[in-house]
Design an enzyme around this catalytic site. Sequence first.
Site, PDB file in Angstrom:
ATOM      1  N   ASP A   8     -17.657   1.448  21.352  1.00  0.00           N
ATOM      2  CA  ASP A   8     -16.606   1.616  20.353  1.00  0.00           C
ATOM      3  C   ASP A   8     -15.795   0.331  20.195  1.00  0.00           C
ATOM      4  O   ASP A   8     -15.567  -0.391  21.172  1.00  0.00           O
ATOM      5  CB  ASP A   8     -15.681   2.760  20.785  1.00  0.00           C
ATOM      6  CG  ASP A   8     -14.763   3.222  19.671  1.00  0.00           C
ATOM      7  OD1 ASP A   8     -15.065   2.944  18.488  1.00  0.00           O
ATOM      8  OD2 ASP A   8     -13.739   3.860  19.975  1.00  0.00           O
ATOM      9  N   GLY A   9     -15.358   0.060  18.960  1.00  0.00           N
ATOM     10  CA  GLY A   9     -14.426  -1.039  18.728  1.00  0.00           C
ATOM     11  C   GLY A   9     -14.939  -2.176  17.876  1.00  0.00           C
ATOM     12  O   GLY A   9     -14.232  -3.175  17.686  1.00  0.00           O
ATOM     13  N   HIS A  25     -20.121  -5.405  13.828  1.00  0.00           N
ATOM     14  CA  HIS A  25     -21.385  -4.751  14.178  1.00  0.00           C
ATOM     15  C   HIS A  25     -22.427  -5.791  14.599  1.00  0.00           C
ATOM     16  O   HIS A  25     -23.211  -5.549  15.530  1.00  0.00           O
ATOM     17  CB  HIS A  25     -21.901  -3.940  12.992  1.00  0.00           C
ATOM     18  CG  HIS A  25     -21.012  -2.786  12.633  1.00  0.00           C
ATOM     19  ND1 HIS A  25     -20.540  -1.880  13.558  1.00  0.00           N
ATOM     20  CD2 HIS A  25     -20.487  -2.394  11.429  1.00  0.00           C
ATOM     21  CE1 HIS A  25     -19.780  -0.981  12.952  1.00  0.00           C
ATOM     22  NE2 HIS A  25     -19.738  -1.267  11.667  1.00  0.00           N
ATOM     23  N   GLU A  56     -21.368  11.990  12.568  1.00  0.00           N
ATOM     24  CA  GLU A  56     -20.123  11.848  11.798  1.00  0.00           C
ATOM     25  C   GLU A  56     -20.019  10.478  11.110  1.00  0.00           C
ATOM     26  O   GLU A  56     -19.198  10.307  10.194  1.00  0.00           O
ATOM     27  CB  GLU A  56     -18.907  12.046  12.715  1.00  0.00           C
ATOM     28  CG  GLU A  56     -18.699  13.476  13.193  1.00  0.00           C
ATOM     29  CD  GLU A  56     -19.671  13.901  14.276  1.00  0.00           C
ATOM     30  OE1 GLU A  56     -20.108  13.026  15.067  1.00  0.00           O
ATOM     31  OE2 GLU A  56     -20.032  15.095  14.317  1.00  0.00           O
ATOM     32  N   LEU A 120     -36.856  -0.117  32.783  1.00  0.00           N
ATOM     33  CA  LEU A 120     -35.667   0.561  32.249  1.00  0.00           C
ATOM     34  C   LEU A 120     -36.058   1.311  30.989  1.00  0.00           C
ATOM     35  O   LEU A 120     -36.893   0.846  30.215  1.00  0.00           O
ATOM     36  CB  LEU A 120     -34.580  -0.475  31.911  1.00  0.00           C
ATOM     37  CG  LEU A 120     -33.319   0.056  31.209  1.00  0.00           C
ATOM     38  CD1 LEU A 120     -32.425   0.796  32.204  1.00  0.00           C
ATOM     39  CD2 LEU A 120     -32.534  -1.093  30.561  1.00  0.00           C
TER      40      LEU A 120
END
Length: 220
Positions: A8-9, A25, A56, A120
């Site tokens: 976030d942010g 982004h 959302e 991973l």
Amino acid sequence: MHLAIIMDGNGRWAKKRGLKRVEGHKKGAEVVKEITAYCANSPEIKILTLYAFSTENWKRPKMETDFLMKLLENWLKKELETYIKNDVKFEVIGDISKFFPKLRKRIEYTKETTKNNKRLTQVLALNYGGRDEITRAVKKIIKKNEEITQENIQKNLDINEDVDLLIRTSGEIRVSNFLLWQIAYAEMFFTPTLWPDFTSRELEQILNNFKKRQRRFGGI
């Protein structure tokens, strides 16, 4: 260990610098690369799940969502070699049926090309919502005429491994409909650092803190 991160942010990072949100982004995508490389080289972390695009997020301006789709497509194309080099398996959770056919094809190609990688598993949550995931899991059980139990719900989720550690950047203290079932007993860390400023060094500090916590899973 299953590490999940709410990235976030990006927008606030760009706004603070007088830049367009898309620049946040772009910078955030660079951080994904750094954090994934760190996790791939950590013997403890086996799964890294990143909240990339929620159900959302479609409420955002079309120009921004279109940019995010293009950014993801270019990212997967550019980073395929990195996935292979670092032995990272790429997976996706969520409903990608709304995405452009070209992007869906790129997602499937990346999954297929990296499916045998072992070091991973990087999971991107795309058009994902925890409530939607649980609803879809229950529908699958009903369709198969199976009993609705906790075990069967977990088995039919997009990802059925429980989360050990959940991190959210940007200072917000909420889980925003992310992996609601899987985080039932996760340890949680909330950092004020905006995602584009998040580093592997800060992640390492959080992991060291995590190791000191006693996890009781409801017991004594």
